[in-house]
Design a protein around this motif. Structure first.
Motif, short mmCIF file in Angstrom:
data_model
loop_
_atom_site.label_atom_id
_atom_site.label_comp_id
_atom_site.label_asym_id
_atom_site.label_seq_id
_atom_site.Cartn_x
_atom_site.Cartn_y
_atom_site.Cartn_z
N LEU A 1 0.81 -1.22 0.00
CA LEU A 1 0.00 0.00 0.00
C LEU A 1 0.84 1.27 0.00
CD1 LEU A 1 -2.94 0.87 -0.20
CD2 LEU A 1 -2.98 1.04 2.29
N PRO A 2 1.95 1.36 0.73
CA PRO A 2 2.74 2.59 0.64
C PRO A 2 3.25 2.89 -0.77
CG PRO A 2 3.38 1.34 2.57
CD PRO A 2 2.46 0.46 1.77
N ILE A 3 3.58 1.85 -1.52
CA ILE A 3 4.02 2.05 -2.90
C ILE A 3 2.87 2.52 -3.76
CG2 ILE A 3 4.97 0.89 -4.95
CD1 ILE A 3 6.48 -0.94 -2.88
N VAL A 4 1.72 1.87 -3.60
CA VAL A 4 0.53 2.25 -4.37
C VAL A 4 0.09 3.66 -4.00
CG1 VAL A 4 -1.94 1.73 -4.62
CG2 VAL A 4 -0.25 -0.11 -4.77
N TRP A 5 0.22 4.02 -2.75
CA TRP A 5 -0.31 5.30 -2.25
C TRP A 5 0.64 6.47 -2.48
CZ3 TRP A 5 -5.18 5.90 -0.35
CH2 TRP A 5 -5.47 7.08 0.31
N PHE A 6 1.96 6.24 -2.27
CA PHE A 6 2.92 7.35 -2.30
C PHE A 6 3.84 7.35 -3.51
CE2 PHE A 6 2.20 6.67 2.34
CZ PHE A 6 1.55 7.88 2.58
N VAL A 7 4.28 6.19 -3.95
CA VAL A 7 5.31 6.13 -5.00
C VAL A 7 4.70 6.23 -6.39
CG1 VAL A 7 7.12 4.69 -6.01
CG2 VAL A 7 6.85 4.80 -3.52
N LEU A 8 3.66 5.47 -6.65
CA LEU A 8 3.13 5.40 -8.02
C LEU A 8 2.35 6.63 -8.49
CD1 LEU A 8 2.08 1.64 -8.22
CD2 LEU A 8 4.14 2.74 -9.11
N PRO A 9 1.53 7.26 -7.67
CA PRO A 9 0.72 8.38 -8.19
C PRO A 9 1.50 9.48 -8.91
CG PRO A 9 -0.11 7.75 -6.06
CD PRO A 9 1.18 6.97 -6.28
N PRO A 10 2.64 9.95 -8.39
CA PRO A 10 3.34 11.02 -9.10
C PRO A 10 3.95 10.60 -10.43
CG PRO A 10 4.27 10.72 -6.88
CD PRO A 10 3.25 9.65 -7.10
N LEU A 11 4.01 9.30 -10.68
CA LEU A 11 4.62 8.81 -11.91
C LEU A 11 3.66 8.84 -13.10
CD1 LEU A 11 6.55 5.71 -10.50
CD2 LEU A 11 7.40 8.04 -10.89
N PHE A 12 2.37 9.10 -12.84
CA PHE A 12 1.37 9.01 -13.90
C PHE A 12 0.52 10.27 -13.94
CE2 PHE A 12 2.44 4.73 -12.63
CZ PHE A 12 2.67 4.13 -13.85
N ALA A 13 0.42 10.85 -15.13
CA ALA A 13 -0.45 12.01 -15.31
C ALA A 13 -1.91 11.58 -15.41
CB ALA A 13 -0.03 12.78 -16.56
N SER A 14 -2.12 10.38 -15.88
CA SER A 14 -3.47 9.86 -16.07
C SER A 14 -3.86 8.96 -14.90
CB SER A 14 -3.52 9.05 -17.37
OG SER A 14 -4.62 8.17 -17.40
N ARG A 15 -5.02 9.24 -14.31
CA ARG A 15 -5.51 8.40 -13.22
C ARG A 15 -5.78 6.98 -13.70
NH1 ARG A 15 -7.22 7.87 -8.19
NH2 ARG A 15 -9.22 6.90 -7.69
N ALA A 16 -6.27 6.85 -14.92
CA ALA A 16 -6.55 5.52 -15.47
C ALA A 16 -5.27 4.69 -15.58
CB ALA A 16 -7.23 5.64 -16.83
N ARG A 17 -4.20 5.30 -16.04
CA ARG A 17 -2.93 4.56 -16.15
C ARG A 17 -2.39 4.22 -14.76
NH1 ARG A 17 -0.54 8.10 -20.96
NH2 ARG A 17 -1.60 6.99 -22.63
N TYR A 18 -2.49 5.18 -13.85
CA TYR A 18 -2.05 4.92 -12.48
C TYR A 18 -2.80 3.72 -11.90
CZ TYR A 18 -2.66 5.11 -7.44
OH TYR A 18 -2.80 4.77 -6.12
N LEU A 19 -4.13 3.72 -12.03
CA LEU A 19 -4.93 2.63 -11.48
C LEU A 19 -4.58 1.29 -12.14
CD1 LEU A 19 -8.43 4.31 -11.03
CD2 LEU A 19 -6.81 3.61 -9.24
N ALA A 20 -4.37 1.30 -13.44
CA ALA A 20 -4.02 0.06 -14.14
C ALA A 20 -2.70 -0.50 -13.61
CB ALA A 20 -3.93 0.31 -15.64
N VAL A 21 -1.71 0.37 -13.43
CA VAL A 21 -0.41 -0.09 -12.94
C VAL A 21 -0.51 -0.49 -11.46
CG1 VAL A 21 1.96 0.63 -12.43
CG2 VAL A 21 0.92 1.19 -14.64
N ALA A 22 -1.12 0.37 -10.65
CA ALA A 22 -1.20 0.12 -9.21
C ALA A 22 -1.97 -1.15 -8.91
CB ALA A 22 -1.83 1.31 -8.49
N GLU A 23 -3.08 -1.34 -9.59
CA GLU A 23 -3.93 -2.50 -9.30
C GLU A 23 -3.42 -3.77 -9.97
OE1 GLU A 23 -6.02 -2.49 -6.87
OE2 GLU A 23 -5.65 -0.35 -6.59
N SER A 24 -2.43 -3.66 -10.82
CA SER A 24 -1.71 -4.84 -11.32
C SER A 24 -0.51 -5.13 -10.42
CB SER A 24 -1.23 -4.62 -12.75
OG SER A 24 -2.32 -4.41 -13.61
N PHE A 25 0.19 -4.06 -10.03
CA PHE A 25 1.36 -4.21 -9.18
C PHE A 25 1.01 -4.88 -7.85
CE2 PHE A 25 3.28 -2.37 -5.37
CZ PHE A 25 4.57 -2.88 -5.48
#
Length: 119
Positions: free
Chosen positions: A49-73
């Motif tokens: 969860l810390p990676i999903v919550w803090f690390v990944l969001p700034p890496l993606f301009a698109s919420r859809a891409r962030y969710l796809a990566v986070a929820e696969s990771f």
């Protein structure tokens, strides 16, 4: 991090654990002790969860891409961590890995759905 940001994260962790732990307690193979299944519910989310919550969001301009990566990771990382945890406990994860992986994926899907509704 602001107090409200930390509070939101801790709230998200609490919700995640409350949703995922019962699913893992019931879904992981019975060959794993109940206490271990509950511990996985706490530990796997604490690790990802810390990676999903803090690390990944700034890496993606698109919420859809962030969710796809986070929820696969999250489930993939948790399956790997589960494997490592089993090996550390000297339990061969292979005989029931399919069932155990399915339980981890189901737990993540459930917490994602609850998270969408709450947050």
């Amino acid at each position: 991090m602001s107090g409200s940001g930390l509070g939101r994260f801790l709230g998200a962790y609490l919700v995640t654990v409350l949703v995922e732990t019962p699913i893992l307690a019931l879904g992981l193979a019975r060959r794993h002790r109940l206490g271990d299944r509950i511990a996985y519910g706490l530990w796997l989310s604490a690790a990802t969860l810390p990676i999903v919550w803090f690390v990944l969001p700034p890496l993606f301009a698109s919420r859809a891409r962030y969710l796809a990566v986070a929820e696969s990771f999250a489930p993939l990382a948790e399956i790997l961590l589960f494997w490592v945890g089993c090996r550390a406990a000297r339990v061969d994860p292979r005989p029931t890995l399919g069932r155990d992986a399915a339980a981890i994926v189901a737990a993540n899907l459930a917490s994602f759905g609850v998270g969408l509704l709450l947050f």
